[in-house]
Design an enzyme around this catalytic site. Structure first.
Site: not given
Ligand SMILES: NC(=O)c1ccc[n+]([C@@H]2O[C@H](COP(=O)([O-])OP(=O)(O)OC[C@H]3O[C@@H](n4cnc5c(N)ncnc54)[C@H](OP(=O)(O)O)[C@@H]3O)[C@@H](O)[C@H]2O)c1
Length: 249
Positions: A144, A151
């Site tokens: 990571y 982040k």
């Molecule tokens: N899941 C976890 O365990 C977790 C924990 C802590 C923090 N987070 C944070 O929470 C946030 C959302 O995470 P998630 O788990 O929902 O992620 P995810 O399921 O991988 O979804 C990522 C989203 O970001 C969009 N995206 C990726 N690259 C992009 C770009 N260059 N421009 C515009 N949109 C983009 C994707 O759109 P497309 O589908 O159109 O590509 C998708 O809607 C992130 O900031 C992540 O770091 C997640």
């Protein structure tokens, strides 16, 4: 506007803010179909939805996104900086290209997106910005390093924005969730191999007794964007059921 709101946590935030009366800009990068589905669900709630394809890591596309918002709504009240990407690799396998890609999407887009957002927010006397971080900004997670650094940069930008934008009545904060079971986990080799076991194990070791769900994040964001939170500025609020409090978590 919620960046990356066609799926995952961003989708849940978009639907929550729509349910609370906001018109929504659904930004996506690769998956138009799911973004259009979210937009339909927002319209069923009686709100307007604008779907914009833009890679927020590309400055031209980022500006196009804000031009589209200006053209359609002429204002912006809330920016949720949610979209994230990253090169999950061990340190010896990292490349400069992956660093630039990750930093530009996760951190640079917050700084330059906030510039454009503030111009729109000023027209109506202020607004709220919330950026989504992760526990890897401070703690060491497998593979990571680059996302963790991005982040950490994001969290620093949040604090600077919070101070400078307060003069414009824009409240800026960050939210740092624990593990949420979304498609993001597919990019970690540890979860590909033994996903169920690891998720169950983390849930068992979480003081609150379960993993985070997207609604936990949406609840906090809804509060941070409300007048009740107006004295909270520049904070990174952890929502992880107490997981990161333990010395051995
Ligand atoms: N899941 C976890 O365990 C977790 C924990 C802590 C923090 N987070 C944070 O929470 C946030 C959302 O995470 P998630 O788990 O929902 O992620 P995810 O399921 O991988 O979804 C990522 C989203 O970001 C969009 N995206 C990726 N690259 C992009 C770009 N260059 N421009 C515009 N949109 C983009 C994707 O759109 P497309 O589908 O159109 O590509 C998708 O809607 C992130 O900031 C992540 O770091 C997640």
């Amino acid at each position: 506007m919620i960046t990356g709101s066609g799926r995952g946590i961003g989708k849940t935030i978009a639907l929550r803010l729509a349910a609370e009366g906001a018109d929504i800009v659904v930004n996506f990068f690769r998956n138009r179909r799911s973004a259009e589905t979210v937009a339909s669900e927002i319209r069923e709630l009686g709100q307007k939805a604008l779907v914009v394809k833009a890679n927020v890591g590309d400055l031209k596309q980022l500006n196009y996104l804000y031009d589209a918002i200006d053209g359609e709504f002429g204002r912006l009240d809330i920016l949720i900086h949610n979209a994230a990407s990253g090169y999950n690799r061990s340190i010896m396998q990292q490349r400069a290209k992956g660093w630039d890609w990750t930093m530009n999407i996760n951190a640079r887009s917050l700084l330059f997106g906030a510039q454009r957002a503030a111009q729109l927010m000023q027209r109506n006397g202020g607004g709220s910005i919330v950026a989504i971080s992760s526990l890897g900004s401070r703690r060491v997670l497998p593979e990571y390093v680059v996302v963790g650094a991005s982040k950490a940069a994001l969290e620093s930008i949040v604090r600077y924005l919070a101070v400078e934008f307060s003069a414009m009545d824009i409240a800026v904060n960050g939210v740092s969730p624990g593990l949420v079971d979304t498609q993001a986990l597919n990019f970690f080799s540890a979860f590909n191999e033994e996903e169920k076991f690891i998720l169950n194990d983390i849930a068992a070791r979480t003081p609150a007794g379960r993993l985070c769900i997207p609604e936990d994040v949406a609840n906090l964001i809804s509060f941070l964007c409300s007048p009740k939170a107006s004295m909270i500025r520049g904070q990174i609020i952890v929502v992880d059921g107490g997981y990161s409090l333990l010395a051995r978590s």
